[in-house]
Design an enzyme around this catalytic site. Structure first.
Site, PDB file in Angstrom:
ATOM      1  N   HIS A 166      -4.730  -3.770   7.319  1.00 16.98           N
ATOM      2  CA  HIS A 166      -6.053  -4.360   7.596  1.00 16.98           C
ATOM      3  C   HIS A 166      -6.434  -4.303   9.074  1.00 16.98           C
ATOM      4  O   HIS A 166      -7.592  -4.542   9.424  1.00 16.98           O
ATOM      5  CB  HIS A 166      -6.098  -5.815   7.131  1.00 16.98           C
ATOM      6  CG  HIS A 166      -5.993  -5.992   5.655  1.00 16.98           C
ATOM      7  ND1 HIS A 166      -6.789  -5.305   4.757  1.00 16.98           N
ATOM      8  CD2 HIS A 166      -5.157  -6.770   4.896  1.00 16.98           C
ATOM      9  CE1 HIS A 166      -6.465  -5.654   3.522  1.00 16.98           C
ATOM     10  NE2 HIS A 166      -5.473  -6.532   3.586  1.00 16.98           N
ATOM     11  N   HIS A 192      -5.116  -4.967  -2.039  1.00 18.43           N
ATOM     12  CA  HIS A 192      -6.250  -5.093  -1.127  1.00 18.43           C
ATOM     13  C   HIS A 192      -6.545  -3.740  -0.474  1.00 18.43           C
ATOM     14  O   HIS A 192      -5.614  -3.013  -0.097  1.00 18.43           O
ATOM     15  CB  HIS A 192      -5.954  -6.119  -0.038  1.00 18.43           C
ATOM     16  CG  HIS A 192      -5.588  -7.474  -0.572  1.00 18.43           C
ATOM     17  ND1 HIS A 192      -4.282  -7.851  -0.801  1.00 18.43           N
ATOM     18  CD2 HIS A 192      -6.360  -8.527  -0.927  1.00 18.43           C
ATOM     19  CE1 HIS A 192      -4.262  -9.094  -1.273  1.00 18.43           C
ATOM     20  NE2 HIS A 192      -5.512  -9.516  -1.367  1.00 18.43           N
ATOM     21  N   ASP A 204       1.478  -6.637  -4.265  1.00 14.89           N
ATOM     22  CA  ASP A 204       0.639  -7.683  -4.812  1.00 14.89           C
ATOM     23  C   ASP A 204      -0.220  -7.210  -5.978  1.00 14.89           C
ATOM     24  O   ASP A 204      -1.025  -7.981  -6.504  1.00 14.89           O
ATOM     25  CB  ASP A 204      -0.234  -8.328  -3.721  1.00 14.89           C
ATOM     26  CG  ASP A 204      -0.764  -7.337  -2.707  1.00 14.89           C
ATOM     27  OD1 ASP A 204      -0.657  -6.116  -2.956  1.00 14.89           O
ATOM     28  OD2 ASP A 204      -1.271  -7.762  -1.664  1.00 14.89           O
TER      29      ASP A 204
END
Length: 367
Positions: free
Chosen positions: A156, A195, A281
């Site tokens: 990120h 993500h 995840d």
């Protein structure tokens, strides 16, 4: 057979020193006040208080499992800190200097709960350096494949901003090092964290020599980017491939996406090196998607097959997310088994084999 292939795991306990604690005082400032106000409601009268999800226990859970249940063919080395020059290939100078200035301090970097503790900057340097070490090992032929157990994670973080628990973009630093120092012209980065890897995408948005392939839960899920129309710009147009997926997707969906989208893209791109931002995840226990351990093993088999075919097996993985300790540790171990020569598992809908067994058990009762 597991153990037929050589796998190097990079692990360094210095990365355990990154331990932000929301209940400890941070540096005075507007950002710290804003974050504390956001978190304040979670602390007041709460039975279970909010704690920083990206904590040292993540690495400890992985290493504890690997010590209890060793994977044949896997060996270990420690990492080393990335240098300022190495970090500067993907982060602007002022950003790196600002992070360095936080050495030994506790502070919030971003309102989306990215924070540092006194040992965080050193841990982040070692995380990025561990990703570099993994790439060097496979490029120099010292390992068949490599897995860097990195924290804080990186995908990120963009060139100017820390986000989503990430300080330095570990996989981007490793890719840039491979191109600058190790003779790699074309690098493929695969991101299977649930993500979207917005930071990695931004860093290589206009690069003609990095193909970025990302499967993730679709927006508005954090960080809200990664739509299919985001394909890069300029010389990098078409080299960003986003595969946003709805909640609930599991093994068959991900395997099909890899076989029908990633495989032809790689056939066209022909990378010299494959890197994987390996988040765990997507596992169903993390409550974001519905991947199983077999799913992670199957994806690993596809990626390893591509590495063997196109770039002499040069494959390095870099740990990203995964916050349920059991699924994180077991997911990493499943990936290592396949990297070490284990057969990729067969994929089926969850519960199918159980139903077959139960049907066999009950069948005679109705004859």
């Amino acid at each position: 057979m597991i153990g037929e292939r050589d796998v190097l795991v990079i692990h360094d306990e210095r990365m355990l020193a990154h331990r932000p604690n929301a209940e400890e005082p941070f540096q005075p400032g507007k950002l710290d006040s804003r974050v504390q106000a956001i978190l304040g409601g979670l602390f007041e009268g709460a039975v279970i208080k909010w704690s920083y999800p990206e904590h040292p226990g993540r690495l400890q859970a992985i290493t504890d499992l690997l010590m209890r249940e060793p994977v044949p063919g896997v060996r270990y080395e420690t990492g080393r800190p990335a240098t300022e020059d190495q970090l500067g290939r993907v982060h602007i100078t002022s950003y790196v200097e600002n992070i360095y200035a936080l050495r030994g301090k506790q502070a919030w970097l971003d309102v989306d709960t990215t924070a540092v503790s006194p040992g965080s900057v050193a841990a982040a340097e070692v995380a990025a350096g561990s990703a570099i070490a993994a790439v060097e090992a496979v490029m120099e032929g010292r390992a068949g494949s490599a897995f860097a157990l990195c924290r804080p994670p990186g995908h990120h973080a963009d060139s100017v901003r820390a986000r989503g628990f990430c300080l330095f973009n570990n996989v981007a630093v490793a890719a840039a090092h491979a191109q600058a120092e190790l003779g790699c012209e074309r690098v493929l980065i695969i991101d299977w964290d649930v993500h979207h890897g917005n930071g990695t995408q931004d860093i290589f948005w206009a690069s003609p020599n990095v193909l970025f392939f990302d499967t993730h839960r679709a927006a508005p899920f954090y960080p809200g980017s990664g739509n299919k129309e985001e394909i890069g710009v300029g010389l990098g147009e078409g080299l960003t491939v986003n595969v946003p997926l709805p909640a609930g997707c599991g093994d068959p969906t991900l395997v099909r996406a890899y076989r029908e989208i990633l495989v032809p893209a790689v056939e066209w791109f022909k990378p010299d090196l494959i890197l994987v931002s390996a988040g765990f995840d997507m596992h169903r226990l993390d409550l974001c998607m519905n991947l199983s351990y077999s799913g992670f093993g199957a994806l690993t088999g596809i990626v390893q097959e591509l590495a063997d075919k196109h770039c002499g097996g040069r494959l390095a993985m870099v740990l990203e997310g995964g916050y349920h300790l059991e699924s994180l540790a077991r997911g990493v171990r499943t990936v290592l088994e396949v990297l070490a020569g284990g057969d990729p598992p067969e994929i089926e809908e969850p519960g199918i084999s159980d139903v077959v067994s139960l049907a066999d058990f009950h069948r005679d009762a109705f004859r």
